[in-house]
Design an enzyme around this catalytic site. Structure first.
Site, PDB file in Angstrom:
ATOM      1  N   HIS A  99       0.835  -1.191   0.000  1.00  0.00           N
ATOM      2  CA  HIS A  99       0.000   0.000   0.000  1.00  0.00           C
ATOM      3  C   HIS A  99       0.876   1.250   0.000  1.00  0.00           C
ATOM      4  CE1 HIS A  99      -3.750  -2.272   1.716  1.00  0.00           C
ATOM      5  NE2 HIS A  99      -3.530  -2.504   0.442  1.00  0.00           N
ATOM      6  N   HIS A 159       2.844   2.810   2.833  1.00  0.00           N
ATOM      7  CA  HIS A 159       3.947   2.039   3.393  1.00  0.00           C
ATOM      8  C   HIS A 159       5.098   1.888   2.391  1.00  0.00           C
ATOM      9  CE1 HIS A 159       1.811   0.665   7.091  1.00  0.00           C
ATOM     10  NE2 HIS A 159       0.775   0.987   6.331  1.00  0.00           N
TER      11      HIS A 159
END
Length: 264
Positions: free
Chosen positions: A73, A76
């Site tokens: 994602h 991150h």
């Protein structure tokens, strides 16, 4: 042994082999530096805010050589490529098998091992559910970085997975020693504790943890934050780690899927 010579200063923990420095990012994300004490070589975990992680490394007199990505994602992994371009000392980028992590040079899965510097050993727990290749990193037999799988008193969303997968992921994490420090991907603790109290209204320890979380506040807005937790504390105060406890089973009610009762 890694459980000796431990120094805790706010949320920075220095142990015999490595130092852990949490670095806040965005609204509620946590990045981390893992610094090998012997070499001052460092791994950056989920370094979405490149300027902040580089500043933290500079302050600690550490050299970033490795990126550890828990999952793909953007909040991150979105800083990976920029950090690689701006930090020529980085020669390894780890991510879970099949997770399509930007810049990944080493895909890892259950049981994969490697080191940071000369003394800091890392092993991998494959925990797919939040994403199809999510991983957690178990460091120096003392710390686990759980990304968006396990939070303080909570669990991550099942974006690409199933209740069975998240149950299996929690089982893996909860097998670690109770003293293990748990470093999570987001500061969600106060709202997680509120749900935990709703789930187990007679659990005194959960009520105390909710008040504690409120008093700590978020490091992102000038508070002290709530990391790290420990495996032992999660077993006591995380409803998703307590699915075999009668009070949680009563809260959940009758199981729909009798073939996988624990997960449902």
């Amino acid at each position: 042994h890694t459980n000796t010579n431990t120094i805790i200063t706010n949320t920075i923990i220095t142990m015999s082999n490595c130092t852990i420095i949490p670095v806040p990012a965005l609204q509620d994300n946590y990045m981390y530096l893992i610094i090998d004490n012997e070499t001052q070589q460092a791994a950056a975990i989920d370094p979405v805010d490149v300027d902040a992680i580089q500043a933290a490394a500079l302050t600690a007199n550490a050299t970033i050589t490795t990126i550890l990505t828990t999952h793909n994602h953007w909040d991150h992994s979105g800083g990976n490529l920029k950090l690689i371009r701006s930090t020529p000392t980085i020669d390894r980028v780890y991510g879970g098998v099949g997770d399509d992590v930007p810049g990944c040079t080493h895909e890892v899965t259950d049981g994969s091992t490697f080191s940071i510097g000369t003394k800091t050993n890392v092993s991998v727990l494959f925990t797919p559910c939040h994403t199809q290749g999510h991983v957690c990193y178990y460091v120096d037999n003392a710390h686990v970085f759980t990304g968006d799988t396990l939070f303080v008193s909570g669990a991550g969303n099942f974006n690409t997975g199933t209740p069975k997968q998240m149950t299996e992921a929690f089982d893996k994490i909860l097998k670690l020693p109770d003293s293990t420090n748990v470093w999570v991907g987001h500061e969600y603790t106060a709202k997680n504790c509120a749900f935990a109290c709703y789930c187990e209204p007679n659990n005194k320890e959960m009520k105390e943890r909710l008040e504690w979380a409120k008093s700590r506040g978020s490091i992102h807005v000038g508070g002290r934050g709530t990391i790290p937790t420990t495996i032992g504390k999660e077993k006591a105060c995380n409803p998703f780690a307590r699915i075999d406890v009668l009070s949680v089973m009563e809260f959940c009610g009758p199981c729909v899927n009798v073939d996988d009762e624990r997960a449902e």
